[in-house]
Design an enzyme around this catalytic site. Structure first.
Site, PDB file in Angstrom:
ATOM      1  N   ASP A  74     -22.030  20.746  25.779  1.00 15.82           N
ATOM      2  CA  ASP A  74     -22.404  21.931  26.564  1.00 15.82           C
ATOM      3  C   ASP A  74     -23.363  21.586  27.692  1.00 15.82           C
ATOM      4  O   ASP A  74     -24.034  20.554  27.685  1.00 15.82           O
ATOM      5  CB  ASP A  74     -23.017  23.013  25.681  1.00 15.82           C
ATOM      6  CG  ASP A  74     -24.293  22.563  24.979  1.00 15.82           C
ATOM      7  OD1 ASP A  74     -24.324  21.411  24.494  1.00 15.82           O
ATOM      8  OD2 ASP A  74     -25.249  23.355  24.897  1.00 15.82           O
ATOM      9  N   GLU A 134     -26.098  22.461  22.240  1.00 14.28           N
ATOM     10  CA  GLU A 134     -27.365  21.730  22.196  1.00 14.28           C
ATOM     11  C   GLU A 134     -28.415  22.391  23.068  1.00 14.28           C
ATOM     12  O   GLU A 134     -29.594  22.455  22.711  1.00 14.28           O
ATOM     13  CB  GLU A 134     -27.133  20.279  22.650  1.00 14.28           C
ATOM     14  CG  GLU A 134     -28.320  19.349  22.444  1.00 14.28           C
ATOM     15  CD  GLU A 134     -29.286  19.320  23.621  1.00 14.28           C
ATOM     16  OE1 GLU A 134     -30.366  18.731  23.474  1.00 14.28           O
ATOM     17  OE2 GLU A 134     -28.969  19.889  24.688  1.00 14.28           O
TER      18      GLU A 134
END
Length: 368
Positions: A74, A134
């Site tokens: 991400d 994350e």
């Protein structure tokens, strides 16, 4: 292992650019994950995807030891399409937005490392883990079932500073939520009958610790909201969100106590109630320089002309989660620049150097 060939470097750059074009803000990583899964299956690896969306693949090693190599899929919200272009030897976004080098530079490196090892073998067993979400609290790594890992130790490549830096200390992080409840009243007719939650919260905000507390400790008020979209009502509710970080857990707790005291003082000053919720989102760690994971990382860096520099960081990474689970995990700087900013970039040299370092790291980890 031999350094990357010119063909491997060219493919690495192509892989990186392709990944950057796939927008993958936190919670929307599916398209990126599918692309990576196709790449890994194309080189003969089995890939497992858990309910959270994390991907796990394994490479056999010639030795008995297994290590973990991890990167996250991400990015922060892109705010613009990503069109990777080379400018003076560095990858940038042609549009006014992030590039996504955080953490797709590491993802691309791991894919190409796996491609080499699938053909030539690896000195050490490797568990390749690609995590989701994350950027919004290490949620993918936290959801991942760590018990299925065989790794003795591991690495993430998620520090946007010059190659050579090795993170050996990372912070404990507390999140604070505060909800102020006052009493509404007509602001023009009977304001004295009301108790302003906004004023109570503002009083608290002005008195709580902020910014850089000391070299190891920070505090931040990240969100302040209250009232309604009308000026004739004494506001009944207000909400604050804050955080505390410190490499020293005792300092983190002391600053957290100061924030809580300020919140209650503000409520008392404004004749309001306040509900405070604190949560320890990340557990900090310190690593011994003599540990095999640190020794191997530093040896791999020296082998390619980089003098290792051990640092403490105020940022958390997936390494915090694996450390808390009992798997020592070193965060290795990957040479990306200006992460989370529209000026984000990574040089071709840094991207290619990290592939060479990653390949050498396998040899060093096998014998450390």
């Amino acid at each position: 292992m031999r350094p990357a060939s010119e063909a491997e470097k060219a493919r690495l750059n192509d892989t990186f650019a392709d990944l950057c074009r796939i927008l993958s803000p936190s919670g929307e990583e599916a398209a990126c994950a599918e692309h990576i899964e196709r790449e890994l299956r194309g080189i003969g690896l089995g890939v497992e995807r858990d309910e959270a969306g994390n991907l796990l693949a394994r490479l056999r090693g010639r030795g008995e030891r297994t290590i973990l190599l991890c990167a996250h899929l991400d990015t922060v919200p892109p705010h613009a399409p990503v069109d990777p272009v080379l400018v003076d030897g560095a990858w940038e976004n042609a549009n006014d937005g992030i590039l996504g080098a955080d953490n797709k530079a590491a993802v691309a490196m791991l894919i190409e490392l796996a491609r080499r090892c699938s053909v030539e073998g690896s000195p050490v067993g490797v568990e390749l883990l690609f995590t989701v979400q994350e950027e919004i609290g290490l949620l993918g790594a936290q959801a991942f079932d760590k018990s299925q890992l065989k790794a003795e130790f591991g690495y993430v490549f998620d520090h946007a500073t010059a190659i050579g830096e090795v993170v050996t200390a990372a912070p404990t992080l507390y999140r604070v939520e505060a909800e102020f409840l006052g009493k509404s009243a007509h602001a023009g007719i009977r304001p004295e009958a009301g108790h302003s939650a906004i004023l109570a919260a503002a009083h608290a905000a002005a008195r709580m610790p902020h910014g850089r507390i000391d070299p190891e400790t920070t505090a931040n008020l990240g969100y302040f909201h209250g009232g309604v979209e009308s000026t004739n009502v004494v506001p009944e509710r207000a909400r604050l969100l804050a955080e505390v970080r410190s490499v020293d857990p005792e300092k983190a707790e002391a600053v957290l106590a100061g924030i809580i005291d300020a919140l209650h003082d503000g409520a008392s000053h404004g004749a309001c109630d306040v509900d405070v919720i604190t949560s320890k989102q990340v557990l900090g760690y310190r690593q011994k320089p003599s540990s095999p994971a640190v020794v191997a990382a530093e040896a791999a860096l020296r082998a390619h002309g980089y003098e290792p520099k051990r640092i403490a960081t105020g940022g958390a990474s997936d390494a915090n989660v694996f450390e808390a689970a009992g798997i020592q995990c070193v965060n290795v700087a990957n040479g990306t620049e200006h992460n989370h900013e529209p000026t984000e970039r990574v040089t071709q040299y840094a991207l290619e150097a990290m592939l060479d370092i990653g390949l050498t790291l396998l040899e060093e980890a096998a014998t450390a």
